[in-house]
Every structure is written in C-alpha cells, then in structure tokens.
Design an enzyme around this catalytic site. Sequence first.
Site, PDB file in Angstrom:
ATOM      1  N   ASP A   1       0.823  -1.207   0.000  1.00 53.12           N
ATOM      2  CA  ASP A   1       0.000   0.000   0.000  1.00 53.12           C
ATOM      3  C   ASP A   1       0.861   1.262   0.000  1.00 53.12           C
ATOM      4  OD1 ASP A   1      -2.521   1.014  -0.172  1.00 53.12           O
ATOM      5  OD2 ASP A   1      -2.992   0.878   1.946  1.00 53.12           O
TER       6      ASP A   1
ATOM      7  N   ASP B   1      -9.159  -1.770   2.540  1.00 52.54           N
ATOM      8  CA  ASP B   1      -8.857  -1.206   3.853  1.00 52.54           C
ATOM      9  C   ASP B   1      -9.865  -1.661   4.900  1.00 52.54           C
ATOM     10  OD1 ASP B   1      -6.741   0.206   2.736  1.00 52.54           O
ATOM     11  OD2 ASP B   1      -8.032   1.883   2.185  1.00 52.54           O
TER      12      ASP B   1
END
Length: 378
Positions: free
Chosen positions: A226, A272
């Site tokens: 990420d 997420d």
Amino acid sequence: MASEVNGYIAQASENPTENDEAVTRKVPSTPEGMAIAYGSLIIMAILPIFFGSYRAVRHHKEQQQQCKKSGEQPDTMSCKEAAIFPFISSFALFSLYILYKVFAKDYINQILAGYFFFLGILALCHLTSPIISSLVPAAIPKTQYHILFTRGEGDKLQHIINYKFNLHDIVCLICCSLVGAWYLLEKHWIANNLFGIAFAINGVELLHVNNVITGCILLCGLLFYDAFWVFGTDVMITVAKSFEVPIKLVFPQDILEKGLTASNFAMLGLGDIVLPGIFIALLLRFDNSLSRKTNVYFYSTFFAYFMGLLTTIFIMHLFNHAQPALLYLVPACLGTPLLLALAKGDWKALFSYEDHPLDAIQTEERTAQTQAETKKDT
C-alpha cells in the site's frame, strides 16, 4: 487498497487559472460536509467488520461440522499464499493502470461494471436473503426447486451444479437485481455503497486466515504494498479515481448543498476494510476458543481499527495528500492484540491457535480408522 479521499484536497492542488467549467464542476467542501462524509465512511467501514466477524464465527462452526463429516480440511489462506498475495495484488493493480493508460477508461469500466453487476447481486442475495424472506407474505409458499447438472456416470459421476432454492430466494434475487440494475444504469453512489457493504461483509465472513502468523504475514506484506503504490508512484491514485466499480465506499462531501445528486466524493477502498477485518474476525474466533465471558481481543482490536481510521484522516488533512490507510491500520490491528496477549499471558495461546488444526483432523482420522479395524477384527 489505499484510502483515496479526494474532494477539496484535489481541488486545492489544481491550477487556479483553470477554465470556468472545471471550477463549477464541483462544489467546494464545507467543514460540515467533510465531517459528514468522513463520519459516514468510518461508520460504513466498521459495521461490516463487526457484523462480518460474528457471521464468520457461525461460518467457522459450519466448516467444523462439515470437516467432521467429510474429513476434508476447509480452504484457508496458508503462510505461503499470504506472502505472495501482495505481489499478485501489485501485478493486478499495475495491469489495470496500463489498461487505463492504453484504452479508453469508459470501455474498461463498462466491462468491469457488467462483471461486478453479477457479483454484487450474488453478494447482496447472500447478505439479505434471511431479511427479505422474513418480509415475504405468507401467501407465497416456500416451494422447493433443485438445479442439478452432472457429468459422467456411475463412479465417475461429478456434480457440476447442485443448487437448491425456494420461491423466497427468487423474490430475494429479483429485489437484489433491481439494485443491480439501478447501479448499472445510474452508477449512483448509494447503489455503489450497497454493493460495497455486501462485498465487505461477505469478505470478512467467508475469507479466513487459519492462524495469527498467517494474518501477520498478510497484513505486513500489504502494508508495504500500500505504501509503495501510494507514495512511490501515481498508480494507486490513478486506478482509484478511474475504477468506477463497487470496490470502494463513497460519500459526497457536498451532500448539504446538492443532496442525493452530490458528486464531490470522499472514498475508502474495500481492501482497507476487508483485509484488517479478516484478521479481526480471527481474533473473535480466538476469543471464543478461550471460553471467557468477554471478547477482549476482538473489541480491543476493533477499537484500534477505528482509531487507525481516524489517524488516517487526520494525517491526510495534515499533509494534504492521499494516504495508504494500511500504513496506520496494520500497526494498530497487529500491535493491539500482541501487546494485550503479552500483558495477559496469552502469548503462547494466541500463536498456537488455529481455526482448523491439522493435527486434530489427523487424530480423528486415525481414531476412526482404528475403530473400523477393531470392528472388523471382532
């Protein structure tokens, strides 16, 4: 994966001399509108984890019962699969980036929208079937149907499709298909969120890591994934802005000014939510295995996830840049249970816990084999 919250931040970074059409395209976000948008995103993020975790406990019990009947180990993510998952995700992300650079994004989004249209209907049906079935009038009977499609004969017979359903399931399918048609035709943000929440809850419920070590490897790998694709390149942000399919939750920051037709969105990727949620759901199953009155590991890590989201939003506004949410969520979700286990003396129990221990299955198989041989001898 990243939390891509655009809106006013994107506008503030644009050239102030741009043409009037671009300026009037979006209404600048007010503090109230931004607070409503971010608050709504946080609520939509934590609810799927909470409900999905409890549904995962029920699914785990069903898997255990099925395992005892068949003797087959349920499919769960291994340490090796967790280690290579960030590389597979990187390949998929970069492939999408290339596609958007080479081809018109409208054509790509139309193809992907059709694919997610069917996936969204299935996910929504799985989630809402008990609710819709309870609302169906009693005049509609639960007539049973069975679709069976096989291949081969005798010992070589294989079931390709073996699905049972009733009239209430058909009503549920029709209702969910209407939501799908609304999304496909209008791309409305509410329809997008209905599909996104369904994906998130189903993901937390059905996707399992077998133990804490696998969960740590998965989340740590995705943290670097990420951070690299958000801070190191423009790939993540470009794909997030171009990808018009329900793999993100959105909420308009200008809803106070434009109502349901608002278009200045704050966004949060489903990755997420689902990926930390899988680990938090594992901790709830661990709590249940301890047979204590409180689910302390689950609730503590759930609260840590909530604080991680707040930190992400705060850092984003502080630096005026989209943030990789897992950079803040992963330390919160991993550090909390590890420190808690260290303080409570559960360190060994935490790392030895497995959803489906292979040794237990092998022991049961050996016991059953021994009993069968004993009966044969007698």
